[in-house]
Design an enzyme around this catalytic site. Structure first.
Site, PDB file in Angstrom:
ATOM      1  N   LYS A  42       0.785  -1.085  -0.130  1.00 22.38           N
ATOM      2  CA  LYS A  42      -0.071   0.046  -0.049  1.00 22.38           C
ATOM      3  C   LYS A  42       0.881   1.095  -0.054  1.00 22.38           C
ATOM      4  O   LYS A  42       0.439   2.179   0.572  1.00 22.38           O
ATOM      5  CB  LYS A  42      -1.014   0.127   1.337  1.00 22.38           C
ATOM      6  N   HIS A  97       7.101  -7.104  -2.105  1.00 27.53           N
ATOM      7  CA  HIS A  97       7.028  -6.460  -0.984  1.00 27.53           C
ATOM      8  C   HIS A  97       8.056  -6.745   0.320  1.00 27.53           C
ATOM      9  O   HIS A  97       7.821  -6.401   1.302  1.00 27.53           O
ATOM     10  CB  HIS A  97       5.495  -6.509  -0.427  1.00 27.53           C
ATOM     11  N   SER A 127      -4.586   3.042   4.415  1.00 29.52           N
ATOM     12  CA  SER A 127      -4.916   2.394   3.361  1.00 29.52           C
ATOM     13  C   SER A 127      -4.858   0.853   3.614  1.00 29.52           C
ATOM     14  O   SER A 127      -5.848   0.139   2.836  1.00 29.52           O
ATOM     15  CB  SER A 127      -3.585   2.644   2.168  1.00 29.52           C
ATOM     16  N   MET A 221      -5.845   4.945 -14.469  1.00 32.39           N
ATOM     17  CA  MET A 221      -5.481   3.512 -13.916  1.00 32.39           C
ATOM     18  C   MET A 221      -6.917   2.902 -13.206  1.00 32.39           C
ATOM     19  O   MET A 221      -7.306   1.879 -13.461  1.00 32.39           O
ATOM     20  CB  MET A 221      -4.438   3.587 -12.945  1.00 32.39           C
ATOM     21  N   LYS A 247      -8.602   6.343  -3.005  1.00 31.50           N
ATOM     22  CA  LYS A 247      -8.544   7.616  -3.051  1.00 31.50           C
ATOM     23  C   LYS A 247      -7.287   8.130  -3.692  1.00 31.50           C
ATOM     24  O   LYS A 247      -7.330   9.146  -4.547  1.00 31.50           O
ATOM     25  CB  LYS A 247      -8.615   8.416  -1.690  1.00 31.50           C
TER      26      LYS A 247
END
Length: 283
Positions: A42, A97, A127, A221, A247
């Site tokens: 995120k 990640h 997020s 996107m 957002k």
């Protein structure tokens, strides 16, 4: 669903296995012409995949409009993605990640380029909190307060944000690693794209750069089913409970955290990051 630990770090069993994580760490061979997108979850990973995909195609959007994001840049530590990565014809674009200590050991002897994206951990936490509501392999997060404590202690999938950032920043002197923040991308996407091109040794003309900037915008996107996570099956993600692209802003944590929670976060941040020789846009 119960998480499992690999070397003291939590992972979700729907996407990961001890076998894959061990293979990636110890046996996966990075090639000199690989480009690897590194980020804590995120923190703008999908955005960076889109940007690098568009740079690779010299601004031509047809690749990002026709090929799913995880086929363009598979996550090497995800069971199903590893197979895509191993069959990927070079030059490969890969994502991860993973913290540095679990990253392929072969990196230390390779010229593979790393693009590391960092983001304000308060926004990362918020997020993650919203996104995890849709993940079928996420445990119940509890209240915001409870989740914040899990996040600050690193008892979340992929472990501690602090450890992740510190581990990668420690190798910042290497010529083949480039750092950028989510906040810099938002503030000046065009300038950021130019810096990334320079790092990758890709010369794009101003028209091509303009196309990268336009097609990597949040709205483009969000409307692109190859990039907006909508192709993820319901068995993995409940699209009625969460949106992958929610957002795309900075500072949303101010809408969720109380003053007391914010102060608690600040204290933990100072304690964990005081030894880091680097300043960030959110400091």
């Amino acid at each position: 669903m119960a998480y499992f630990k690999y070397k003291e770090i939590l992972f979700t069993p729907l996407a990961h296995s001890v076998e894959t994580l061990s293979y990636v760490e110890n046996e996966f061979q990075l090639l000199d012409d690989d480009t690897v997108i590194v980020s804590y979850p995120k923190s703008g990973t999908h955005w960076m995949v889109e940007i690098l995909s568009l740079i690779r195609s010299h601004g031509d959007p047809s690749w990002v409009q026709n090929i799913p994001l995880w086929d363009r840049s598979p996550w090497i530590e995800v069971d199903s993605h590893l197979q895509i990565a191993l069959k990927y014809p070079p030059p490969r674009l890969l994502s991860t990640h993973l913290p540095f200590q679990l990253f392929p050991k072969s990196f230390l002897h390779s010229k593979a380029k790393i693009v590391c994206t960092l983001r304000n951990p308060r926004d990362v936490m918020v997020s993650t909190y919203y996104f995890s509501k849709g993940c079928k392999d996420s445990k119940d997060l509890g209240t915001v307060e409870e989740f914040m404590e899990s996040f600050l202690s690193g008892e979340v999938p992929y472990g501690s944000w602090f450890d992740h950032v510190k581990g990668w920043v420690e190798i910042k002197e290497r010529a083949n690693i480039f750092f950028i923040t989510y906040e810099e991308l938002q503030l000046d996407l065009r300038g950021s794209v130019q810096k990334i091109c320079h790092f990758l040794g890709k010369e794009l003309n101003s028209q091509q750069i303009e196309s990268v900037v336009e097609n990597a915008s949040f709205h483009k996107m969000k409307d692109n089913k190859m990039s907006n996570f909508s192709l993820i099956p319901e068995s993995i993600f409940d699209h009625t409970k969460a949106k992958f692209m929610r957002k795309g802003v900075s500072g949303d944590w101010k809408n969720l955290l109380t003053v007391a929670q914010s102060e608690r976060f600040d204290d933990a941040y100072q304690e964990n990051m005081c030894s880091v020789d680097r300043t960030f846009p959110w400091d």
